[in-house]
Enzyme design. Structure first.
Site, PDB file in Angstrom:
ATOM      1  N   ASN A   9       0.884  -1.175   0.000  1.00 15.62           N
ATOM      2  CA  ASN A   9       0.000   0.000   0.000  1.00 15.62           C
ATOM      3  C   ASN A   9       0.917   1.219   0.000  1.00 15.62           C
ATOM      4  O   ASN A   9       1.473   1.580   1.032  1.00 15.62           O
ATOM      5  CB  ASN A   9      -0.889  -0.042   1.252  1.00 15.62           C
ATOM      6  CG  ASN A   9      -1.688   1.243   1.430  1.00 15.62           C
ATOM      7  OD1 ASN A   9      -1.766   2.069   0.516  1.00 15.62           O
ATOM      8  ND2 ASN A   9      -2.283   1.412   2.601  1.00 15.62           N
ATOM      9  N   LYS A  11       0.263   4.233  -0.292  1.00 16.86           N
ATOM     10  CA  LYS A  11      -0.327   5.462   0.262  1.00 16.86           C
ATOM     11  C   LYS A  11       0.000   6.631  -0.673  1.00 16.86           C
ATOM     12  O   LYS A  11       0.091   6.431  -1.876  1.00 16.86           O
ATOM     13  CB  LYS A  11       0.146   5.679   1.700  1.00 16.86           C
ATOM     14  CG  LYS A  11      -0.074   4.420   2.555  1.00 16.86           C
ATOM     15  CD  LYS A  11       0.063   4.645   4.021  1.00 16.86           C
ATOM     16  CE  LYS A  11      -0.220   3.327   4.742  1.00 16.86           C
ATOM     17  NZ  LYS A  11      -0.182   3.439   6.189  1.00 16.86           N
ATOM     18  N   HIS A  93      -9.617   1.483   4.679  1.00 16.62           N
ATOM     19  CA  HIS A  93      -8.357   1.672   5.404  1.00 16.62           C
ATOM     20  C   HIS A  93      -8.597   2.641   6.563  1.00 16.62           C
ATOM     21  O   HIS A  93      -9.363   3.602   6.424  1.00 16.62           O
ATOM     22  CB  HIS A  93      -7.274   2.213   4.471  1.00 16.62           C
ATOM     23  CG  HIS A  93      -5.917   2.167   5.102  1.00 16.62           C
ATOM     24  ND1 HIS A  93      -5.509   3.097   6.017  1.00 16.62           N
ATOM     25  CD2 HIS A  93      -4.907   1.271   4.992  1.00 16.62           C
ATOM     26  CE1 HIS A  93      -4.286   2.777   6.435  1.00 16.62           C
ATOM     27  NE2 HIS A  93      -3.896   1.676   5.831  1.00 16.62           N
ATOM     28  N   GLU A  95      -6.955   4.983   7.677  1.00 19.09           N
ATOM     29  CA  GLU A  95      -6.669   6.396   7.373  1.00 19.09           C
ATOM     30  C   GLU A  95      -7.857   7.048   6.667  1.00 19.09           C
ATOM     31  O   GLU A  95      -8.038   8.263   6.750  1.00 19.09           O
ATOM     32  CB  GLU A  95      -5.374   6.492   6.539  1.00 19.09           C
ATOM     33  CG  GLU A  95      -4.161   6.241   7.428  1.00 19.09           C
ATOM     34  CD  GLU A  95      -2.941   5.702   6.698  1.00 19.09           C
ATOM     35  OE1 GLU A  95      -2.886   5.778   5.461  1.00 19.09           O
ATOM     36  OE2 GLU A  95      -2.048   5.182   7.398  1.00 19.09           O
ATOM     37  N   GLU A 164      -5.805  -4.699  10.424  1.00 18.91           N
ATOM     38  CA  GLU A 164      -4.776  -3.688  10.641  1.00 18.91           C
ATOM     39  C   GLU A 164      -5.081  -2.923  11.927  1.00 18.91           C
ATOM     40  O   GLU A 164      -5.862  -1.950  11.904  1.00 18.91           O
ATOM     41  CB  GLU A 164      -4.736  -2.701   9.474  1.00 18.91           C
ATOM     42  CG  GLU A 164      -4.362  -3.321   8.153  1.00 18.91           C
ATOM     43  CD  GLU A 164      -3.712  -2.298   7.229  1.00 18.91           C
ATOM     44  OE1 GLU A 164      -2.616  -2.576   6.739  1.00 18.91           O
ATOM     45  OE2 GLU A 164      -4.287  -1.221   7.017  1.00 18.91           O
ATOM     46  N   GLY A 170       2.235   2.302  10.773  1.00 15.53           N
ATOM     47  CA  GLY A 170       3.227   3.370  10.626  1.00 15.53           C
ATOM     48  C   GLY A 170       3.895   3.758  11.935  1.00 15.53           C
ATOM     49  O   GLY A 170       4.595   4.773  12.007  1.00 15.53           O
ATOM     50  N   SER A 208       3.079  -2.129  10.419  1.00  9.08           N
ATOM     51  CA  SER A 208       4.513  -2.226  10.701  1.00  9.08           C
ATOM     52  C   SER A 208       5.106  -3.600  10.399  1.00  9.08           C
ATOM     53  O   SER A 208       5.969  -4.082  11.127  1.00  9.08           O
ATOM     54  CB  SER A 208       4.812  -1.807  12.150  1.00  9.08           C
ATOM     55  OG  SER A 208       4.452  -0.437  12.341  1.00  9.08           O
TER      56      SER A 208
HETATM   57  P1  PGA Z   1       2.647   0.286   7.668  1.00  8.66           P
HETATM   58  O1  PGA Z   1       1.217   0.529   7.013  1.00  8.66           O
HETATM   59  O2  PGA Z   1       3.177  -1.023   7.124  1.00  8.66           O
HETATM   60  O3  PGA Z   1       3.483   1.463   7.243  1.00  8.66           O
HETATM   61  O4  PGA Z   1       2.444   0.216   9.139  1.00  8.66           O
HETATM   62  C1  PGA Z   1       0.306  -0.522   6.795  1.00  8.66           C
HETATM   63  C2  PGA Z   1      -0.964   0.000   6.181  1.00  8.66           C
HETATM   64  O5  PGA Z   1      -1.434   1.071   6.590  1.00  8.66           O
HETATM   65  O6  PGA Z   1      -1.548  -0.620   5.258  1.00  8.66           O
END
Ligand code: PGA
Length: 246
Positions: A9, A11, A93, A95, A164, A170, A208
């Site tokens: 992903n 982003k 997601h 976010e 998630e 992140g 992560s």
């Molecule tokens: P990350 O993000 O691996 O940077 O923690 C995962 C995601 O949001 O899909």
């Protein structure tokens, strides 16, 4: 045995030059032991389709409109994504749930629109730290998944689910393999109650995931791969995570 799936992903990262280098770095690694895909910003879907056309790597988007077409300024439909060869669309997601106030019902509608046009929705569920500490993890993820199961009806078996935990995204703070597995088992049980295909469905873990923790996460019985943010932006890391998915 479920074949593992690793999805990057990206982003809101990249540029045409950076993406070209990243994709050629991944392709240069040769065949991967798992199914793999990258979900890129909308504007790069067409370039990505060209770069990956002759490869085993799939591509997709990070969101999709719930609507088929019409006066929805700024939105991108599932049919448009499918026309550009997308295989996946991430929906729900955290976010987007947090930053765009997407509700369970909207996420479910997006998943439905994706499936109706031949895209596999990658449905994200996960609890915040506050919810985990209040002992609400199970209730939260079940509520989020239940909205999608209900909307998809007999097609529920065609989605990919991604667990998630919001506190792990992140942050460098990964769920332990045991923490992740226990939520995955809850989700698998919920899927079993809804569809005969639950045992072949993929439930990914995201938050992560890095080359050094991927193998132990992926070794859990109900973790079928990963949704990878930060580490998917480095070819070597993404490839290493894919190689841990066997
Ligand atoms: P990350 O993000 O691996 O940077 O923690 C995962 C995601 O949001 O899909």
């Amino acid at each position: 045995m479920r074949k593992k799936l690793v999805i990057g992903n990206w982003k809101m990262h990249g540029s045409r030059a950076v993406n070209a280098e990243l994709l050629s770095g991944i392709l240069a690694a040769g065949p991967l032991p798992c199914d793999a895909a990258v979900c890129v910003p909308f504007v790069y879907v067409a370039d990505t389709a060209v770069s990956l056309a002759a490869s085993a790597l799939r591509w997709g988007a990070q969101d999709v409109s719930a609507h088929a077409q019409g006066a929805y300024t700024g939105e991108v439909s599932a049919a448009m994504l499918r026309e550009l060869g997308c295989r996946y669309a991430i929906v729900g997601h955290s976010e987007r749930r947090a930053g765009h106030a997407e509700t369970d019902a909207q996420v479910a509608d997006k998943a439905k629109a994706a499936l109706a046009h031949g895209l596999t929705p990658v449905v994200c569920v996960g609890e915040t730290l506050e919810q985990r500490e209040a002992g609400q993890t199970e209730a939260v993820v079940k509520r989020q998944l239940s909205a999608v199961i209900h909307a998809l009806g007999h097609c529920a078996g065609e989605m990919v689910v991604a667990y998630e935990p919001v506190w792990a995204i992140g942050t460098g703070r990964t769920a332990t393999p045991e923490q992740a597995q226990s939520v995955h088992a809850v989700l698998r049980a919920q899927l079993r109650a809804a569809t005969a295909h639950a045992d072949t469905m993929k439930i990914l873990y995201g938050g992560s995931v890095k080359p050094d923790n991927a193998a132990t996460l992926f070794a859990q019985p109900d973790i079928d791969g990963g949704l990878i943010g930060g580490a998917s932006l480095k070819a070597a890391d993404f490839v290493a995570i894919c190689r841990a998915a066997r």
